[in-house]
Design a protein around this motif. Structure first.
Motif, mmCIF file in Angstrom:
data_model
loop_
_atom_site.group_PDB
_atom_site.id
_atom_site.type_symbol
_atom_site.label_atom_id
_atom_site.label_comp_id
_atom_site.label_asym_id
_atom_site.label_seq_id
_atom_site.Cartn_x
_atom_site.Cartn_y
_atom_site.Cartn_z
ATOM 1 N N MET A 182 -2.062 -11.859 -5.532
ATOM 2 C CA MET A 182 -2.213 -10.855 -6.768
ATOM 3 C C MET A 182 -2.151 -9.453 -6.261
ATOM 4 S SD MET A 182 -5.993 -10.194 -8.718
ATOM 5 C CE MET A 182 -7.106 -10.105 -7.385
ATOM 6 N N SER A 183 -1.590 -8.790 -6.906
ATOM 7 C CA SER A 183 -1.330 -7.269 -6.442
ATOM 8 C C SER A 183 -2.079 -6.629 -7.712
ATOM 9 C CB SER A 183 0.038 -6.913 -6.350
ATOM 10 O OG SER A 183 0.834 -7.778 -5.450
ATOM 11 N N ILE A 184 -2.532 -5.247 -7.309
ATOM 12 C CA ILE A 184 -3.014 -4.290 -8.346
ATOM 13 C C ILE A 184 -2.319 -2.794 -7.795
ATOM 14 C CG2 ILE A 184 -5.153 -3.293 -9.151
ATOM 15 C CD1 ILE A 184 -6.782 -5.544 -8.139
ATOM 16 N N TYR A 185 -1.982 -2.305 -9.046
ATOM 17 C CA TYR A 185 -1.191 -1.067 -8.752
ATOM 18 C C TYR A 185 -1.869 0.148 -9.766
ATOM 19 C CZ TYR A 185 2.431 -4.044 -7.337
ATOM 20 O OH TYR A 185 3.452 -5.344 -6.690
ATOM 21 N N ARG A 186 -2.044 1.382 -8.858
ATOM 22 C CA ARG A 186 -2.602 2.252 -9.723
ATOM 23 C C ARG A 186 -1.486 3.381 -9.472
ATOM 24 N NH1 ARG A 186 -8.473 2.807 -7.969
ATOM 25 N NH2 ARG A 186 -8.568 1.233 -9.337
ATOM 26 N N ASN A 187 -1.306 4.147 -10.860
ATOM 27 C CA ASN A 187 -0.258 5.259 -10.550
ATOM 28 C C ASN A 187 0.978 4.904 -9.432
ATOM 29 O OD1 ASN A 187 -2.109 6.859 -11.871
ATOM 30 N ND2 ASN A 187 -3.174 7.254 -9.920
ATOM 31 N N ASP A 188 1.512 3.488 -9.952
ATOM 32 C CA ASP A 188 2.571 2.968 -9.076
ATOM 33 C C ASP A 188 2.346 2.777 -7.779
ATOM 34 O OD1 ASP A 188 3.798 3.011 -11.719
ATOM 35 O OD2 ASP A 188 4.580 5.118 -11.307
ATOM 36 N N GLN A 189 1.302 2.781 -7.248
ATOM 37 C CA GLN A 189 0.928 2.759 -5.843
ATOM 38 C C GLN A 189 0.287 1.462 -5.844
ATOM 39 O OE1 GLN A 189 1.788 4.978 -3.045
ATOM 40 N NE2 GLN A 189 2.875 6.026 -4.882
ATOM 41 N N GLN A 190 0.737 0.387 -4.910
ATOM 42 C CA GLN A 190 0.054 -0.847 -4.600
ATOM 43 C C GLN A 190 -1.636 -0.438 -3.991
ATOM 44 O OE1 GLN A 190 0.822 -4.297 -1.841
ATOM 45 N NE2 GLN A 190 1.941 -4.796 -3.676
ATOM 46 N N VAL A 191 -2.578 -0.960 -4.597
ATOM 47 C CA VAL A 191 -3.764 -0.340 -4.151
ATOM 48 C C VAL A 191 -4.640 -1.774 -3.337
ATOM 49 C CG1 VAL A 191 -4.265 1.773 -5.196
ATOM 50 C CG2 VAL A 191 -4.961 -0.540 -6.317
ATOM 51 N N TYR A 192 -4.072 -2.904 -3.957
ATOM 52 C CA TYR A 192 -4.673 -4.220 -3.415
ATOM 53 C C TYR A 192 -3.661 -5.137 -3.537
ATOM 54 C CZ TYR A 192 -6.933 -8.665 -3.084
ATOM 55 O OH TYR A 192 -7.500 -9.868 -2.898
ATOM 56 N N SER A 193 -3.285 -6.072 -2.463
ATOM 57 C CA SER A 193 -2.228 -7.470 -2.379
ATOM 58 C C SER A 193 -2.982 -8.288 -1.579
ATOM 59 C CB SER A 193 -1.167 -6.783 -1.932
ATOM 60 O OG SER A 193 -0.224 -7.787 -2.357
#
Ligand code: DO4
Ligand code: MG
Length: 282
Positions: A202-213
């Motif tokens: 799972m990866s989470i992106y905020r404003n095109d930046q990865q914030v979790y993976s």
């Protein structure tokens, strides 16, 4: 073999060929030995070009569901047990999660009716009355009406940790609301059951930046997949089969909460990637 539900039809992908079917979804998938049935089906249909199939899938993809209920299992991985015990420490319910992890009977709960389910590239929602929201990446089983596991998809069991943590009896409110479940991108129907080393990422992106993976594998699950299906079917009938999310194996750190605009991507070996943008319900 992959089965994609699109507006006005179904695309079957098998051995690098794509077929456009106009079957009814429930009738097509609720079969014994679905792999064999679909293989024979493909043999009797003219294939379409890879480009045509890709265009149809990109433009009109729907969640792989019609009249199936969606259920979910809980606390099937150690990581989920730990997270639940932490979030419920103040409510005094931490023991519940410890006990259910060890118990013979698994935790199973109703998750969603089909109309609340988001598909790939559709929005999932977070609750306005929740201060702590997370996605839960879950291998999701398609079980036919006879209780046999015939396929798999990627699932997102969107959850409010603040509501569940406040009181364990609030679980349905933490788990069941509009677009709190996502399934997709396809129904994956392999010839053999998926192997234990199947990876879930799972990866989470905020404003095109990865914030979790992060990633893990299905082998870390405490219970077997047939065991979960067995309990679900003990006293329930599912005329069209059903989906069963098998519990989360990845939990972002406790200081993380989803925000509108975040993009959640869940990838499972063999199945592909389920991507959803987070929003409040309009
Ligand atoms: O026990 C509450 C829900 C657990 C859950 O959804 C999970 O472990 O994935
Ligand atoms: Mg879950």
């Amino acid at each position: 073999m992959k089965v994609y539900k699109i507006t006005g039809g179904i695309i079957l992908q098998h051995e690098s060929k794509s077929y456009l079917l106009n079957d009814e979804w429930d009738d097509l998938i609720n079969r014994d030995n679905l792999y064999q049935y679909l293989t024979e089906k493909a043999a009797g249909v003219k294939y379409i070009s890879v480009e045509n199939a890709a265009e149809l899938i990109a433009g009109t993809l729907l969640p792989p569901i019609s009249r199936q209920e969606v259920w979910a299992a809980g606390v099937t991985y150690l990581r989920s047990r730990e997270a639940r015990m932490e979030e419920s420490a103040d409510s005094g319910a931490a023991d519940l999660y410890d006990k259910v992890y060890e118990a013979e009977r698994p935790e199973l709960f109703f998750k969603s009716l089909p109309h609340r389910v988001a598909g790939h590239n559709q929005q999932v929602y977070i609750r306005r009355d929740s201060s702590w929201n997370v996605p839960e990446p879950e291998l999701t089983l398609f079980i036919n009406s006879k209780g046999s596991i015939e396929g798999y998809t990627a699932g997102n069991d969107m959850s409010s940790r603040s509501i569940e943590g406040e009181n364990a009896l609030y679980l349905p409110q933490a788990k069941i609301y509009e677009r709190s479940a996502a399934l997709g991108p396809c129904l994956y129907v392999p010839e053999e059951p998926i192997p234990p080393d199947t990876t879930i990422k799972m990866s989470i992106y905020r404003n095109d930046q990865q914030v979790y993976s992060d990633e893990t594998s299905v082998s870390r699950m405490k219970r077997s997949l047939p065991e979960l299906a067995h309990y679900l079917f003990l006293e329930c009938d599912f005329a069209h089969g059903c989906y069963l999310m098998t519990g989360t194996c990845l939990v972002p750190p406790n200081d993380f909460t989803l925000q509108p605009g975040d993009v959640v991507s869940i990838g499972i070996t063999g199945i592909g990637e389920l991507t959803n943008t987070v929003s409040y319900k309009p």
